[in-house]
Design a protein around this motif. Structure first.
Motif, short mmCIF file in Angstrom:
data_model
loop_
_atom_site.label_atom_id
_atom_site.label_comp_id
_atom_site.label_asym_id
_atom_site.label_seq_id
_atom_site.Cartn_x
_atom_site.Cartn_y
_atom_site.Cartn_z
N LYS A 33 0.82 -1.21 0.00
CA LYS A 33 0.00 0.00 0.00
C LYS A 33 0.86 1.26 0.00
O LYS A 33 0.54 2.25 -0.65
CB LYS A 33 -0.93 -0.01 1.21
CG LYS A 33 -2.35 0.43 0.91
CD LYS A 33 -3.22 0.26 2.13
CE LYS A 33 -3.66 -1.19 2.25
NZ LYS A 33 -4.59 -1.43 3.38
N GLU A 36 2.00 1.85 -3.50
CA GLU A 36 0.90 2.35 -4.33
C GLU A 36 0.57 3.81 -4.02
O GLU A 36 0.28 4.59 -4.94
CB GLU A 36 -0.33 1.46 -4.17
CG GLU A 36 -0.13 0.09 -4.79
CD GLU A 36 -1.26 -0.88 -4.52
OE1 GLU A 36 -2.06 -0.62 -3.59
OE2 GLU A 36 -1.31 -1.90 -5.22
N LEU A 37 0.61 4.18 -2.76
CA LEU A 37 0.34 5.58 -2.39
C LEU A 37 1.42 6.50 -2.94
O LEU A 37 1.13 7.60 -3.41
CB LEU A 37 0.26 5.72 -0.87
CG LEU A 37 -1.01 5.20 -0.22
CD1 LEU A 37 -0.91 5.24 1.30
CD2 LEU A 37 -2.22 6.00 -0.68
N GLU A 40 0.75 6.90 -6.64
CA GLU A 40 -0.36 7.82 -6.88
C GLU A 40 0.05 9.27 -6.63
O GLU A 40 -0.41 10.17 -7.31
CB GLU A 40 -1.54 7.46 -5.98
CG GLU A 40 -2.29 6.23 -6.43
CD GLU A 40 -3.37 5.81 -5.45
OE1 GLU A 40 -3.78 6.64 -4.62
OE2 GLU A 40 -3.78 4.64 -5.51
N GLY A 41 0.91 9.46 -5.65
CA GLY A 41 1.39 10.81 -5.35
C GLY A 41 2.40 11.31 -6.37
O GLY A 41 2.72 12.50 -6.41
N ARG A 82 5.26 -0.07 -12.63
CA ARG A 82 4.59 1.19 -12.34
C ARG A 82 5.56 2.24 -11.79
O ARG A 82 5.44 3.42 -12.13
CB ARG A 82 3.44 0.97 -11.38
CG ARG A 82 2.25 0.26 -12.03
CD ARG A 82 1.19 -0.09 -11.03
NE ARG A 82 0.59 1.06 -10.42
CZ ARG A 82 -0.20 1.03 -9.34
NH1 ARG A 82 -0.46 -0.12 -8.75
NH2 ARG A 82 -0.70 2.13 -8.85
#
Length: 86
Positions: A33, A36-37, A40-41, A82
């Protein structure tokens, strides 16, 4: 309901193992997580360090039998891709 001492012990053991395995999976999910955060940031450096922290956790999950080897490899690969795309 279990009648034999062996079956009673097995129930106790299964409960204890389920709790430990649940904690391990939760720990792995938390590390993933964080990656992933960071993705996204849009913070590449944070995402890289988070990924470097998450990979050994997933590998440890595989070694402990909490996660399948291919599942961990797939997740690591997708996260790496990613992070590299940032």
């Amino acid at each position: 309901m279990a009648n034999t001492p062996q079956a009673k012990k097995r129930i106790r053991r299964n409960d204890k193992r389920a709790e430990i395995n649940g904690a391990r999976m939760s720990r792995i999910r938390n590390f993933v997580k964080k990656v992933e955060l960071a993705i996204e940031g849009g913070d590449k450096e944070t995402a890289k360090t988070a990924l470097l922290n998450a990979q050994p956790e997933m590998a440890r999950g595989v070694a402990r039998g909490v996660m399948h080897k291919n599942t961990a490899a797939r997740k690591m690969s997708r996260l790496s891709k990613r992070v590299a795309a940032l």
